[in-house]
Design an enzyme around this catalytic site. Structure first.
Site, mmCIF file in Angstrom:
data_model
loop_
_atom_site.group_PDB
_atom_site.id
_atom_site.type_symbol
_atom_site.label_atom_id
_atom_site.label_comp_id
_atom_site.label_asym_id
_atom_site.label_seq_id
_atom_site.Cartn_x
_atom_site.Cartn_y
_atom_site.Cartn_z
ATOM 1 N N ASP A 66 6.290 0.893 6.458
ATOM 2 C CA ASP A 66 4.854 0.605 6.374
ATOM 3 C C ASP A 66 4.199 1.648 5.501
ATOM 4 O O ASP A 66 3.750 2.677 5.985
ATOM 5 C CB ASP A 66 4.255 0.591 7.781
ATOM 6 C CG ASP A 66 2.806 0.173 7.799
ATOM 7 O OD1 ASP A 66 2.309 -0.302 6.764
ATOM 8 O OD2 ASP A 66 2.160 0.324 8.850
ATOM 9 N N HIS B 153 0.832 -1.209 0.000
ATOM 10 C CA HIS B 153 0.000 0.000 0.000
ATOM 11 C C HIS B 153 0.862 1.253 0.000
ATOM 12 O O HIS B 153 1.942 1.289 0.605
ATOM 13 C CB HIS B 153 -1.027 -0.005 1.134
ATOM 14 C CG HIS B 153 -0.476 0.055 2.535
ATOM 15 N ND1 HIS B 153 -0.133 1.227 3.150
ATOM 16 C CD2 HIS B 153 -0.225 -0.928 3.436
ATOM 17 C CE1 HIS B 153 0.300 0.965 4.371
ATOM 18 N NE2 HIS B 153 0.266 -0.332 4.581
ATOM 19 N N HIS C 190 3.955 2.411 12.895
ATOM 20 C CA HIS C 190 3.044 3.521 13.207
ATOM 21 C C HIS C 190 3.651 4.545 14.165
ATOM 22 O O HIS C 190 2.935 5.164 14.947
ATOM 23 C CB HIS C 190 1.711 2.995 13.789
ATOM 24 C CG HIS C 190 0.937 2.124 12.853
ATOM 25 N ND1 HIS C 190 -0.295 1.602 13.153
ATOM 26 C CD2 HIS C 190 1.220 1.693 11.588
ATOM 27 C CE1 HIS C 190 -0.733 0.870 12.128
ATOM 28 N NE2 HIS C 190 0.169 0.915 11.176
ATOM 29 N N ASP D 84 3.354 -6.356 3.472
ATOM 30 C CA ASP D 84 2.986 -5.242 4.364
ATOM 31 C C ASP D 84 3.375 -5.546 5.805
ATOM 32 O O ASP D 84 2.748 -5.081 6.747
ATOM 33 C CB ASP D 84 1.476 -4.942 4.246
ATOM 34 C CG ASP D 84 1.072 -3.715 5.048
ATOM 35 O OD1 ASP D 84 1.938 -2.859 5.311
ATOM 36 O OD2 ASP D 84 -0.116 -3.611 5.427
ATOM 37 N N GLU E 62 -5.010 2.051 3.005
ATOM 38 C CA GLU E 62 -5.009 0.818 3.795
ATOM 39 C C GLU E 62 -5.165 1.129 5.272
ATOM 40 O O GLU E 62 -5.891 0.455 6.001
ATOM 41 C CB GLU E 62 -3.688 0.059 3.562
ATOM 42 C CG GLU E 62 -3.613 -1.334 4.202
ATOM 43 C CD GLU E 62 -3.073 -1.345 5.629
ATOM 44 O OE1 GLU E 62 -3.229 -2.365 6.326
ATOM 45 O OE2 GLU E 62 -2.493 -0.313 6.061
ATOM 46 N N GLU E 63 -4.459 2.176 5.702
ATOM 47 C CA GLU E 63 -4.323 2.397 7.160
ATOM 48 C C GLU E 63 -5.653 2.722 7.838
ATOM 49 O O GLU E 63 -5.814 2.467 9.021
ATOM 50 C CB GLU E 63 -3.295 3.499 7.441
ATOM 51 C CG GLU E 63 -1.857 3.138 7.054
ATOM 52 C CD GLU E 63 -1.247 1.995 7.873
ATOM 53 O OE1 GLU E 63 -1.941 1.370 8.680
ATOM 54 O OE2 GLU E 63 -0.048 1.718 7.662
#
Lengths: 474, 474
Positions: free
Chosen positions: B304, B292, B437, B366, B338-339
Site C-alpha cells: 500500500d 500513490h 496499514h 491501490d 493519499e493516506e
C-alpha cells in the site's frame, strides 16, 4: 479372566507384531497388527466413546473447556517460569479442580529459572535508519548499556558460517536466515545459533523467526549457551526484517545495527501439579495426560500451552462428572517451566524414577488444540498396534490417524526416552507456528468447538487405555 | 474510416445499452452490451496482448517490477505524507524513469499534512496489568503528558453507543469493537469513531483494528475530526486485545486503561508526479494509470501502495521498451498524500478541472497487486461494455472479470465522481486487509510472478483503451 485376556493379548503381540513402514493410515488394519482378542475388547468401548463425545460436544460440558481456558487466560495472561503470576495460576487451577470435587491433588516443588527480558531495541543504522522488532531468546545475556554496534553477516545455515574465516566473523553480528521447513529442522538455528556464532568470534547473533508466516511478528524461544563458549546476546527478528537484510546483504550493502538488550536471570521455586483419578483395580498403574502451565512472557499462552493444559484438566473432570472410574489411575499433570528446558518434566522423571515401571502410558498436548486428528505415538510396534485399534473408535470425529514418532510431545519426551510408551495430540495444527511464542498466542487462536472435540477425544482415549485389560507393552 | 467506426460504436452504444444486473460474469456477452464493430476492433488486439504478456511474464521484463519495487522499498521504507523521505523517493522515481529514457515528466506541488506519531503506550491497569499494543490514528491529538486514565466502555456499533446515556459515557474511553465484514462497512468506526465518542463526552476512543485476521497487529488509518466537536486522542488496538476487553466487559469486570500518546502536526509541500507517453493521434486525450507513492509510517508501504505505484510506473516503461505508441496519451500518475485524505488527487482534480473532458479513462491500483482478476469499473453502462470486451482478451491469465463499482479506487474516486469513467485493479486480494496499514506491509506480501502479471495486464489494458478508435463514453 481379565488377567487371562491380558496375558493372551501380550503373547499375541509379542509373536505377531513386526516393523511397519506405514506411518499414518490404516495402521491397525495391517496383518502385523493382529492384537488378538484385545481388538474385540477395545471395540466394546464404542458406546463409552459415544457417551463421552456426546457429553462434551453436545451435552452439559459443551463449551466449558473454552470458557474455563478463556477465564484463566484473561485473568493471568502470560505465565513465565519463575514468576509469581505462574504460581498464582497454579493455585487457581488447584482451586478450579477442587471446585469440581476432585481433591486428590499433589504439587511437587522444584527449582526453575526466572529469566526476565528488560529493554530490547534494534536500530538499523546503515544503509538507513529503521527500527527492527525483536524478541530476545530465553536466557540471553544483556548487551552493554550503550548496546552493541556492529556489521551484520547473513548466513543461511551453519555450513555457510563455517566457511567464512573467523577473522571475518570477529566483531560482527551473525544473522541466521534459514527458511522454515519443519520446526525440528529449523529450530537448531535458534537453539544453537548464539554458541556457534560466538565460537567464530561474533559479538551477537540474530535468527530469522522460526515460523512459516508472519505479520512482522518476532518469535521468541529457548536457546542453549555452552559454558565453554562466550555468552553473546541473541534474539529473533521477524521473517520480513530477515528477508530485508538478506536482500541488502546480497546487494553488497553494508548493514550496521545497534542492538540494546537487558535481562535478569534468577532461580525460583515452582511446582508440578498432579491430579489423580484413582484406578479401581490397579491404582498404582498410571495413565498420564498432561500439558504445561507456564508460558513465554509474550502473548497469553492460550495456545502454548493453555489448550493442552485445559484438555488435560478436563479429563478427570469429565470422568468425575460422568462417574466413570477406570481400572488404572488417570493422572493429569500440569508441568511447570517447560519453555526454559522441560525443567518440570526432568524433575518429575528424577523424583519418580523408582516407580516409572508403573507408568502405563503418558500423553501430552503441547502442539495446539485445533481439531483432533489422532495421536503421534512413540513406543514399540506392539504399543502402537493397540493405540491404533483404540483410534478406530474415533472415526466419527475424524480422529483415527496414528502418526509414528520417536519422541512425541515436549515434556513427555523426557519419560518416553526412558522407554515409557506415550503419545502427543495429533491435531489440525497447520497454523500452529504462525502464533507460536509470539504476542499472537491469544484466545483468538482457540475455538470452543475444537476444544470440545479435543477434550472429548483426550478423555476417551485416556479412559480406554486406563481401563482395558492389557497394559500398553514397552 | 476510424472516425466513422468510432461514431458508429458510440451510436450503437447509445441505443443498445441498458442497465444490467449481472455484476461480474460474462458481462460482455449480454445482449445489452452489443458494441457493434468496436468488438471486432478490440478483438484485433489479441496479438498486442500476447506480445505484452510475453515480454513481461516470460521475456526481458520478467521480474523487473518486483526487483525495482524491492530496491525502492528497501531504500526508503515508509514514506509518510510531508516527510523528506517521501520527497526523496519521488526524486528517485523520476530518476528511475529518466534512466528508461522517458523524460516527459512533470511534478505538481501541493500542500500536504505532515502528522508524526511520537510515543504511544496503553497500559491496562485493571483488572490486571497488561501492555496493549496500539497505533494512533492519523491526525490524532496527543494526550496530556501523564496520559489519560479512565474506564472503558465497549460497544459494537454507533447504535449501541447512542443508547448509553451521555452521563455514563462522560469521562470514559469508548472502545468500538465491530467485527470485520467489509472494509467499507467497518471502517466508519475508525474514521468517525473519535467524533461520535467525543459528542457523548468520552475522553478518548479506541477501535478494534479494521481487519479480518491478526497476529496481535494493530492497523492504523485515517480518521476525520469535526471542528465543532472536541478532538480526543484516538487509536487502533489489535483484534485480540479488543476481544479480550469485550470478554472482560461482558463479564462485568471494570477495565481501566492509561493511554499516553504524543504527535505533531504540520503542513509541508509535496508533489504529484505525472509521466506522459504522448499519444500519436490525440495527444490531448488521456488514459491515466496510477498508484500513490506515500504510505503510512508503519510497515514499508510495499503493498500500500508500492505495488500499485510500480505497475503504473511499468506501463510507459514497457510500452517504450516495446516501441508501442498508442493514439492517445498514457499518463502515469504517482499521487502524493493519499493516506491522509486523497490530498494529491483533490489537488490534481482542481488544477486540471478545465481540461478534465480530455480524461478518457482513469485507472488506479491501490488494493493490492496479487494475481490480477480483471477490473472494478465505474462509469456508464456503455463504458463498462467496452471495458468488458477488452477484458475478454485476458482469459489466458484469468483476468477477464468485470466488477461493477460506483466508486472504484481511492485517489481516482475524486475524478470518477465528476463523471470520468475509470477502474481499479481487481485482483486476488483476499488477504489484503491482513497487512493493510500494519508493520506487516512489507516486500513479503509481494510476489514477482504476480507483479509481472499485474504489470502486463495493466499495460495492455491501458494501451488498448488509449489506442482504440472509440473514446470511453461518459
Amino acid at each position: 479372566m481379565l488377567v487371562l485376556i491380558k496375558l493372551c493379548s501380550i503373547l499375541i503381540l509379542l509373536i505377531g507384531v513386526q516393523s511397519n513402514p506405514d506411518r499414518r493410515k490404516n495402521y491397525s488394519q495391517l496383518k502385523s497388527c493382529d492384537i488378538g482378542p484385545l481388538a474385540e475388547e477395545i471395540a466394546s468401548y464404542e458406546s463409552v466413546v459415544k457417551n463421552i463425545i456426546n457429553y462434551v460436544v453436545n451435552g452439559p460440558f459443551k463449551g466449558k473447556t473454552y470458557d474455563e481456558l478463556s477465564k484463566f487466560v484473561d485473568t493471568f495472561g502470560a505465565r513465565p517460569s519463575g514468576s509469581q503470576i505462574l504460581e498464582d495460576s497454579i493455585d487457581y487451577m488447584i482451586q478450579l479442580t477442587k471446585d469440581e470435587d476432585i481433591n486428590d491433588i499433589v504439587t511437587e516443588e522444584l527449582e526453575v529459572p526466572h529469566w526476565m527480558r528488560g529493554k530490547e531495541e534494534i536500530t538499523m543504522i546503515e544503509p538507513r535508519i529503521k527500527n527492527i522488532d525483536l524478541l530476545g531468546l530465553g536466557q540471553s545475556v544483556s548487551t552493554p548499556s550503550e548496546g552493541i554496534t556492529a556489521e551484520v553477516i547473513v548466513v543461511n545455515n551453519f555450513e555457510e558460517l563455517a566457511e567464512i574465516p573467523n577473522e571475518v566473523v570477529e566483531g560482527k553480528i551473525v544473522l541466521y536466515d534459514p527458511i522454515f521447513t519443519t520446526y525440528r529442522e529449523t529450530v537448531v538455528y535458534r537453539s544453537q545459533g548464539a554458541v556457534r556464532a560466538a565460537e567464530k568470534g561474533a559479538v551477537a547473533s540474530l535468527v530469522r523467526s522460526i515460523a512459516p508466516f508472519s505479520i512482522n511478528s518476532p518469535h521468541t524461544g529457548s536457546q542453549n549457551y555452552n559454558n565453554n563458549v562466550k555468552k553473546i546476546p541473541t534474539a529473533a527478528i521477524s521473517i520480513e526484517d530477515a528477508d530485508l537484510m538478506r536482500r541488502l546483504f546480497n546487494r553488497g550493502q553494508k548493514i550496521i545495527l545497534n542492538i540494546t538488550m537487558t535481562s535478569t536471570s534468577e532461580t525460583k521455586t515452582s511446582r508440578n501439579t498432579l491430579i489423580d483419578l484413582k484406578g479401581t483395580l490397579n491404582p498404582e498403574k498410571l495413565v498420564i495426560v498432561s500439558g504445561h502451565i507456564d508460558s513465554w512472557d509474550v502473548g497469553q499462552g492460550a495456545m502454548d500451552d493453555g489448550g493442552g493444559l485445559f484438555v488435560s484438566w478436563a479429563v478427570p473432570v469429565i470422568l468425575k462428572q460422568l462417574n466413570m472410574k477406570p481400572k488404572r489411575t488417570i493422572r493429569s499433570i500440569f508441568w511447570t517451566a517447560e519453555e526454559l528446558g522441560l525443567i518440570g518434566a526432568y524433575a518429575y522423571e528424577e523424583k519418580h524414577r523408582n516407580e516409572s515401571h508403573n507408568i502405563n502410558f503418558i500423553m501430552e498436548s503441547d502442539e495446539g488444540t485445533f481439531a483432533p486428528r489422532g495421536l503421534a505415538v512413540g513406543g514399540s510396534q506392539k504399543a502402537r498396534c493397540i493405540i491404533a485399534e483404540i483410534l478406530k473408535l474415533f472415526e466419527s470425529i475424524n480422529a483415527s490417524t496414528l502418526v509414528e514418532e520417536d519422541s512425541p510431545g515436549s515434556d513427555i519426551s523426557v519419560l518416553i526416552k526412558t522407554g515409557i510408551p506415550g503419545a502427543s495430540l495429533h491435531n489440525a495444527n497447520e497454523k500452529y507456528f504462525w502464533f507460536h511464542h509470539t504476542e499472537g498466542d491469544t484466545m483468538n487462536v482457540e475455538s470452543p468447538e475444537e476444544l470440545d472435540l479435543c477434550a472429548a477425544f483426550w478423555t476417551a482415549v485416556a479412559y480406554i487405555i486406563a481401563d482395558i485389560s492389557a497394559d500398553i507393552p514397552r
